[in-house]
Design a protein around this motif. Structure first.
Motif, PDB file in Angstrom:
ATOM      1  N   GLU A 146       0.925  -0.987   0.075  1.00 48.35           N
ATOM      2  CA  GLU A 146       0.008  -0.160  -0.061  1.00 48.35           C
ATOM      3  C   GLU A 146       1.017   1.153  -0.182  1.00 48.35           C
ATOM      4  O   GLU A 146       1.871   1.317   0.798  1.00 48.35           O
ATOM      5  CB  GLU A 146      -0.871   0.228   1.283  1.00 48.35           C
ATOM      6  N   VAL A 147       0.463   2.142  -0.924  1.00 44.11           N
ATOM      7  CA  VAL A 147       1.460   3.348  -0.802  1.00 44.11           C
ATOM      8  C   VAL A 147       0.222   4.479  -0.791  1.00 44.11           C
ATOM      9  O   VAL A 147      -0.873   4.322  -1.666  1.00 44.11           O
ATOM     10  CB  VAL A 147       1.933   3.405  -2.138  1.00 44.11           C
ATOM     11  N   THR A 148       0.461   5.460   0.134  1.00 46.27           N
ATOM     12  CA  THR A 148      -0.302   6.648   0.197  1.00 46.27           C
ATOM     13  C   THR A 148      -0.661   7.400  -1.097  1.00 46.27           C
ATOM     14  O   THR A 148       0.455   7.997  -1.789  1.00 46.27           O
ATOM     15  CB  THR A 148       0.111   7.465   1.312  1.00 46.27           C
ATOM     16  N   GLU A 149      -1.677   7.867  -1.613  1.00 47.71           N
ATOM     17  CA  GLU A 149      -2.040   8.740  -2.700  1.00 47.71           C
ATOM     18  C   GLU A 149      -1.378   9.941  -2.748  1.00 47.71           C
ATOM     19  O   GLU A 149      -0.818  10.199  -3.824  1.00 47.71           O
ATOM     20  CB  GLU A 149      -3.587   8.810  -2.926  1.00 47.71           C
ATOM     21  N   SER A 150      -1.418  10.670  -1.781  1.00 47.40           N
ATOM     22  CA  SER A 150      -0.916  12.004  -1.842  1.00 47.40           C
ATOM     23  C   SER A 150       0.516  12.094  -1.887  1.00 47.40           C
ATOM     24  O   SER A 150       0.903  12.952  -2.683  1.00 47.40           O
ATOM     25  CB  SER A 150      -1.224  12.713  -0.412  1.00 47.40           C
ATOM     26  N   LYS A 151       0.976  11.181  -1.439  1.00 44.45           N
ATOM     27  CA  LYS A 151       2.576  11.191  -1.544  1.00 44.45           C
ATOM     28  C   LYS A 151       3.129  10.661  -2.871  1.00 44.45           C
ATOM     29  O   LYS A 151       4.134  11.113  -3.563  1.00 44.45           O
ATOM     30  CB  LYS A 151       3.307  10.375  -0.187  1.00 44.45           C
ATOM     31  N   LEU A 152       2.382   9.643  -3.423  1.00 50.36           N
ATOM     32  CA  LEU A 152       2.609   8.950  -4.411  1.00 50.36           C
ATOM     33  C   LEU A 152       2.722  10.054  -5.648  1.00 50.36           C
ATOM     34  O   LEU A 152       3.434  10.092  -6.706  1.00 50.36           O
ATOM     35  CB  LEU A 152       1.617   7.998  -4.625  1.00 50.36           C
ATOM     36  N   MET A 153       1.533  10.728  -5.889  1.00 55.68           N
ATOM     37  CA  MET A 153       1.362  11.747  -6.959  1.00 55.68           C
ATOM     38  C   MET A 153       2.505  12.793  -7.170  1.00 55.68           C
ATOM     39  O   MET A 153       2.509  13.387  -8.026  1.00 55.68           O
ATOM     40  CB  MET A 153      -0.090  12.212  -6.843  1.00 55.68           C
ATOM     41  N   ARG A 154       2.915  13.052  -5.986  1.00 58.43           N
ATOM     42  CA  ARG A 154       4.203  14.338  -6.019  1.00 58.43           C
ATOM     43  C   ARG A 154       5.341  13.911  -6.730  1.00 58.43           C
ATOM     44  O   ARG A 154       5.974  14.345  -7.514  1.00 58.43           O
ATOM     45  CB  ARG A 154       4.450  14.541  -4.424  1.00 58.43           C
TER      46      ARG A 154
END
Ligand code: C2E
Ligand code: MG
Ligand code: MG
Ligand code: MG
Length: 279
Positions: free
Chosen positions: A150-158
């Protein structure tokens, strides 16, 4: 001078240094020690089928039983580990602990279908990670299909381009991938389409208001529809009351986790409450 850090990176420790800062220094020291001494543990929260209540998997959540401060939660020490450059080491310990626990349950005839592990985006940046995960899988004998990252969306999209590359490398191992806290991170749909994902996890903040707040109802519906459009599975987190579960299921979300079902449990508690030895 009130500057904490000079031009050359010196730190000035002044008598006026706040108690908070001193506590933090102690904690940082303790964190390094705890890593050396293998003091981190995992609790496991059930992920269930919303209609049958059957156990579909568990999410491993890291805990730090601190000798004097008590059980510390990840919101305190994960950011600290990231800042100190210790998150890779901690992340590998978590993966190893979780996979070993699955092997222990397997050996006892207790079947947990899937193990979900949280990865910090920082960890994805390291090109060695897929190889290290492969090694942990091989050593523990866990079928890669049973491991979900699982990877957190907000951090991933950066760092979307890096993420696409890193997640593709993970996928070749045969593990599955989920985006955590979905709905909070302003995903670009074009990136979302390019990520090799299996699952979206609807963030708890939207589940909280379900059937009470029409905006949350609409957001949850939209995320479920988006997941289906992209051919992804969807899981709702933070389900606390029956009405939320019923709403989610009616709208097509099949899996969920939250206090309604159980809190994160110690391994023996999970076994006692959720697992039956196979004959
Ligand atoms: P997350 O992955 O979104 O995990 C869900 C969080 O919600 C967990 O908090 C869990 O205890 C809590 N929770 C579960 N059900 C409910 C509910 O019904 N109501 C409410 N209010 N909360 C619920 P926790 O364990 O404090 O973890 C916080 C975050 O720390 C996690 O959020 C995850 O992003 C991160 N984290 C946890 N373990 C690890 C780890 O091993 N590595 C990394 N990188 N991050 C981790
Ligand atoms: Mg998670
Ligand atoms: Mg989450
Ligand atoms: Mg969360």
């Amino acid at each position: 001078q009130t500057k904490k850090s000079g031009r050359n990176g010196f730190r000035f420790f002044e008598p006026a240094m706040s108690e908070g800062a001193i506590e933090r220094l102690h904690l940082e020291h303790d964190l390094r020690l705890a890593l050396q001494r293998d003091e981190f543990i995992l609790h496991y929260q059930p992920q269930v089928d919303l209609t049958t209540g059957a156990l579909m998997g568990v999410e491993a959540l890291c805990r730090w039983p601190h000798p004097t401060l008590g059980m510390l939660l990840p919101s305190l020490f994960i950011p600290m580990a990231e800042e100190l450059g210790l998150i890779d080491e901690l992340g590998l310990k978590v993966l190893e602990l979780g996979c070993r626990q699955m092997a222990t349950w397997d050996a006892a005839g207790l079947y947990v279908p899937r193990l979900a592990i949280n990865l910090s985006v920082r960890e994805l940046e390291r090109s060695e990670l897929p190889g290290q995960i492969a090694e942990i899988l091989a050593c523990t004998g866990l079928d890669p299909k049973r491991l979900e990252l699982e990877v957190t969306e907000s951090k991933l999209m950066r760092q979307a381009d890096m993420a696409i590359f890193a997640l593709n490398a993970m996928r070749t191992l045969g593990v599955t991938l989920a985006i955590d806290d979905f709905g909070t991170g302003y995903s670009s749909l074009s990136y979302l389409k390019r990520l090799p994902l299996n699952r979206l996890k609807i963030d708890r903040s939207f589940v909280e208001g379900l059937t009470q707040d029409v905006n949350d109802d609409s957001i949850a519906r939209a995320i479920i529809a988006l997941a289906h459009t992209l051919g992804l599975e969807v899981l709702a987190e933070g389900i606390e009351v029956r009405e939320q579960a019923d709403f989610l299921f009616r709208e097509g979300c099949v899996e969920g986790q939250g206090y309604l079902y159980d809190r994160p449990l110690m391994p023996d508690e999970l076994a006692a409450h959720w697992l039956k030895a196979s004959e």
